[in-house]
Design an enzyme around this catalytic site. Sequence first.
Site, PDB file in Angstrom:
ATOM      1  CG  ASP A  34       0.074   8.635  -0.831  1.00 56.73           C
ATOM      2  OD1 ASP A  34       1.102   8.942  -0.198  1.00 56.73           O
ATOM      3  OD2 ASP A  34      -0.977   8.211  -0.273  1.00 56.73           O
ATOM      4  CG  ASN A  91       5.850  14.094   6.275  1.00 50.90           C
ATOM      5  OD1 ASN A  91       5.996  15.314   6.186  1.00 50.90           O
ATOM      6  ND2 ASN A  91       4.827  13.458   5.741  1.00 50.90           N
ATOM      7  CD  GLN A  98       9.512   8.539   8.665  1.00 52.78           C
ATOM      8  OE1 GLN A  98      10.178   9.239   9.444  1.00 52.78           O
ATOM      9  NE2 GLN A  98      10.052   7.667   7.844  1.00 52.78           N
ATOM     10  CG  HIS A 104       7.819   8.092   2.097  1.00 47.28           C
ATOM     11  ND1 HIS A 104       8.151   7.408   3.252  1.00 47.28           N
ATOM     12  CD2 HIS A 104       6.771   8.883   2.406  1.00 47.28           C
ATOM     13  CE1 HIS A 104       7.323   7.761   4.217  1.00 47.28           C
ATOM     14  NE2 HIS A 104       6.477   8.661   3.732  1.00 47.28           N
ATOM     15  CG  HIS A 106       4.676  12.759   0.797  1.00 52.64           C
ATOM     16  ND1 HIS A 106       3.493  12.060   0.842  1.00 52.64           N
ATOM     17  CD2 HIS A 106       5.341  12.459   1.946  1.00 52.64           C
ATOM     18  CE1 HIS A 106       3.431  11.376   1.974  1.00 52.64           C
ATOM     19  NE2 HIS A 106       4.537  11.600   2.669  1.00 52.64           N
TER      20      HIS A 106
HETATM   21  P1  5GP Z   1       4.163   9.512   5.649  1.00 52.38           P
HETATM   22  O1  5GP Z   1       2.929   9.742   6.497  1.00 52.38           O
HETATM   23  O2  5GP Z   1       5.035   8.434   6.245  1.00 52.38           O
HETATM   24  O3  5GP Z   1       4.915  10.757   5.306  1.00 52.38           O
HETATM   25  O4  5GP Z   1       3.618   8.996   4.255  1.00 52.38           O
HETATM   26  C1  5GP Z   1       3.260   7.678   4.015  1.00 52.38           C
HETATM   27  C2  5GP Z   1       2.396   7.688   2.785  1.00 52.38           C
HETATM   28  O5  5GP Z   1       2.300   6.370   2.292  1.00 52.38           O
HETATM   29  C3  5GP Z   1       0.973   8.177   3.044  1.00 52.38           C
HETATM   30  O6  5GP Z   1       0.697   9.304   2.224  1.00 52.38           O
HETATM   31  C4  5GP Z   1       0.104   6.972   2.704  1.00 52.38           C
HETATM   32  O7  5GP Z   1      -1.099   7.323   2.072  1.00 52.38           O
HETATM   33  C5  5GP Z   1       1.014   6.164   1.797  1.00 52.38           C
HETATM   34  N1  5GP Z   1       0.786   4.740   1.863  1.00 52.38           N
HETATM   35  C6  5GP Z   1       0.643   3.985   2.991  1.00 52.38           C
HETATM   36  N2  5GP Z   1       0.460   2.700   2.677  1.00 52.38           N
HETATM   37  C7  5GP Z   1       0.495   2.631   1.316  1.00 52.38           C
HETATM   38  C8  5GP Z   1       0.363   1.531   0.398  1.00 52.38           C
HETATM   39  O8  5GP Z   1       0.192   0.363   0.748  1.00 52.38           O
HETATM   40  N3  5GP Z   1       0.443   1.843  -0.928  1.00 52.38           N
HETATM   41  C9  5GP Z   1       0.632   3.118  -1.365  1.00 52.38           C
HETATM   42  N4  5GP Z   1       0.679   3.319  -2.680  1.00 52.38           N
HETATM   43  N5  5GP Z   1       0.767   4.165  -0.522  1.00 52.38           N
HETATM   44  C10 5GP Z   1       0.698   3.916   0.807  1.00 52.38           C
END
Ligand code: 5GP
Length: 128
Positions: A34, A91, A98, A104, A106
């Site tokens: 992440d 999420n 999300q 995805h 985590h």
């Molecule tokens: P969500 O908030 O949708 O559950 O999680 C999305 C996750 O993707 C977040 O923890 C964020 O830090 C990660 N993320 C967002 N953009 C990128 C990216 O360009 N590269 C990587 N490696 N992680 C990302």
Amino acid sequence: MSEEHCDCLFCKIIAKEIPAEIIFEDEQALAFKDINPQAPTHFLVIPKQHIATINDIEAEDCQTVGYLQLVAARLADQMSFSQSGFRTVMNCNQHGGQTVYHIHLHVLGGKAMGWPPYQETLKTPVSE
Ligand code: 5GP
Ligand code: ZN
């Protein structure tokens, strides 16, 4: 990548159009660190198939989605924190927090996690 998903950030990571620190890849899934880690170890396991949210999972996707948990456990074992423990989170939509609309998992490890995952301050204040 199909045109339908050409704006999806994680489809672009799968297609190697956007760089990521990839730690596992096979025909079905990809795992990468992440970009904004919330624990000493924080990586994401994603299906190569584009599924936007948990709400979009169909019965025929169950193997794919369950496989994400298997990859999480195997990687946690390789990284030597499967026995101390870890957390997996997926999420969904706004209340779930999300921000990227390609499912995805985590995987967070390396320290003890808190519970519950919400802030008391989000509750409606008692009116005076
Ligand atoms: P969500 O908030 O949708 O559950 O999680 C999305 C996750 O993707 C977040 O923890 C964020 O830090 C990660 N993320 C967002 N953009 C990128 C990216 O360009 N590269 C990587 N490696 N992680 C990302
Ligand atoms: Zn996607």
